[in-house]
Design a protein around this motif. Structure first.
Motif, PDB file in Angstrom:
ATOM      1  N   SER A  80      45.877  -5.165 -15.410  1.00 16.07           N
ATOM      2  CA  SER A  80      46.029  -3.991 -16.252  1.00 16.07           C
ATOM      3  C   SER A  80      44.922  -3.022 -15.864  1.00 16.07           C
ATOM      4  O   SER A  80      43.889  -3.421 -15.334  1.00 16.07           O
ATOM      5  N   SER A  81      45.143  -1.759 -16.121  1.00 16.17           N
ATOM      6  CA  SER A  81      44.106  -0.763 -15.916  1.00 16.17           C
ATOM      7  C   SER A  81      43.709  -0.240 -17.287  1.00 16.17           C
ATOM      8  O   SER A  81      44.550   0.240 -18.034  1.00 16.17           O
ATOM      9  N   PRO A 109      51.983  -4.019 -16.487  1.00 12.54           N
ATOM     10  CA  PRO A 109      53.354  -4.474 -16.702  1.00 12.54           C
ATOM     11  C   PRO A 109      53.552  -5.409 -17.901  1.00 12.54           C
ATOM     12  O   PRO A 109      54.652  -5.547 -18.398  1.00 12.54           O
ATOM     13  N   ASN A 110      52.471  -6.037 -18.396  1.00 13.59           N
ATOM     14  CA  ASN A 110      52.607  -7.007 -19.480  1.00 13.59           C
ATOM     15  C   ASN A 110      52.045  -6.414 -20.777  1.00 13.59           C
ATOM     16  O   ASN A 110      50.829  -6.290 -20.934  1.00 13.59           O
ATOM     17  N   LYS A 148      47.815  -5.196 -24.886  1.00 14.54           N
ATOM     18  CA  LYS A 148      47.404  -5.146 -26.286  1.00 14.54           C
ATOM     19  C   LYS A 148      46.144  -5.985 -26.504  1.00 14.54           C
ATOM     20  O   LYS A 148      45.218  -5.562 -27.202  1.00 14.54           O
ATOM     21  N   GLU A 149      46.095  -7.164 -25.917  1.00 14.63           N
ATOM     22  CA  GLU A 149      44.921  -8.027 -26.059  1.00 14.63           C
ATOM     23  C   GLU A 149      43.712  -7.418 -25.350  1.00 14.63           C
ATOM     24  O   GLU A 149      42.588  -7.497 -25.846  1.00 14.63           O
ATOM     25  N   ALA A 150      43.929  -6.783 -24.205  1.00 19.15           N
ATOM     26  CA  ALA A 150      42.838  -6.112 -23.497  1.00 19.15           C
ATOM     27  C   ALA A 150      42.257  -4.988 -24.358  1.00 19.15           C
ATOM     28  O   ALA A 150      41.027  -4.856 -24.480  1.00 19.15           O
ATOM     29  N   GLU A 151      43.115  -4.201 -24.987  1.00 21.98           N
ATOM     30  CA  GLU A 151      42.656  -3.125 -25.866  1.00 21.98           C
ATOM     31  C   GLU A 151      41.871  -3.686 -27.052  1.00 21.98           C
ATOM     32  O   GLU A 151      40.806  -3.185 -27.401  1.00 21.98           O
ATOM     33  N   ARG A 152      42.405  -4.755 -27.669  1.00 25.98           N
ATOM     34  CA  ARG A 152      41.723  -5.376 -28.808  1.00 25.98           C
ATOM     35  C   ARG A 152      40.334  -5.863 -28.396  1.00 25.98           C
ATOM     36  O   ARG A 152      39.338  -5.657 -29.095  1.00 25.98           O
ATOM     37  N   THR A 153      40.269  -6.494 -27.235  1.00 27.88           N
ATOM     38  CA  THR A 153      39.006  -7.046 -26.738  1.00 27.88           C
ATOM     39  C   THR A 153      37.975  -5.945 -26.509  1.00 27.88           C
ATOM     40  O   THR A 153      36.837  -6.043 -26.969  1.00 27.88           O
ATOM     41  N   ILE A 154      38.376  -4.886 -25.814  1.00 30.42           N
ATOM     42  CA  ILE A 154      37.451  -3.783 -25.504  1.00 30.42           C
ATOM     43  C   ILE A 154      36.949  -3.133 -26.793  1.00 30.42           C
ATOM     44  O   ILE A 154      35.752  -2.892 -26.955  1.00 30.42           O
ATOM     45  N   LYS A 155      37.865  -2.878 -27.740  1.00 30.77           N
ATOM     46  CA  LYS A 155      37.479  -2.241 -29.002  1.00 30.77           C
ATOM     47  C   LYS A 155      36.504  -3.104 -29.797  1.00 30.77           C
ATOM     48  O   LYS A 155      35.698  -2.589 -30.561  1.00 30.77           O
TER      49      LYS A 155
END
Length: 116
Positions: free
Chosen positions: A54-55, A74-75, A80-87
């Motif tokens: 993901s980017s 693509p996933n 969504k999990e990447a966004e949650r983690t970063i936030k």
């Protein structure tokens, strides 16, 4: 000769490139990457045997906080999990600089994980 004045900097505008100094996580980008790895919830992806990428992009604000976190790949569950983690990562950034001023800037981070 006349001195040429630099155009006035709009401190509300998000700078996309051309910074004198890039935004940087306090402690370094490797520390930030480790925090992403350590806080990512792998439960939904374990055992899939795939590599997912993901980017991620977000804005580093002038006060060192982040906003506008977006992950594109693509996933959608991974995004969504990447966004949650970063936030959820606590820690400040040193904002980017332009014309000697701290500015809002977009930061991009490629994220790739392999699941066994």
């Amino acid at each position: 000769g006349k001195a040429v004045e630099a155009p006035k900097l709009d401190l509300n505008k998000i700078v996309e490139g051309g910074l004198e100094q890039q935004a940087d996580f306090i402690g370094g980008i490797d520390k930030f990457r480790n925090l992403v790895r350590d806080n990512f919830d792998y439960a939904d992806f374990e055992g899939s045997g795939e590599t997912i990428s993901s980017s991620i992009s977000f804005v580093v604000e002038r006060d060192g906080t982040i906003s506008d976190v977006r992950a594109t790949g693509p996933n959608s569950a991974f995004n969504k999990e990447a966004e949650r983690t970063i936030k959820g990562i606590r820690g400040k950034w040193t904002p980017g600089k332009m014309q000697g001023e701290f500015v809002r800037s977009r930061f991009r981070l490629p994220l790739k994980m392999a699941f066994e």
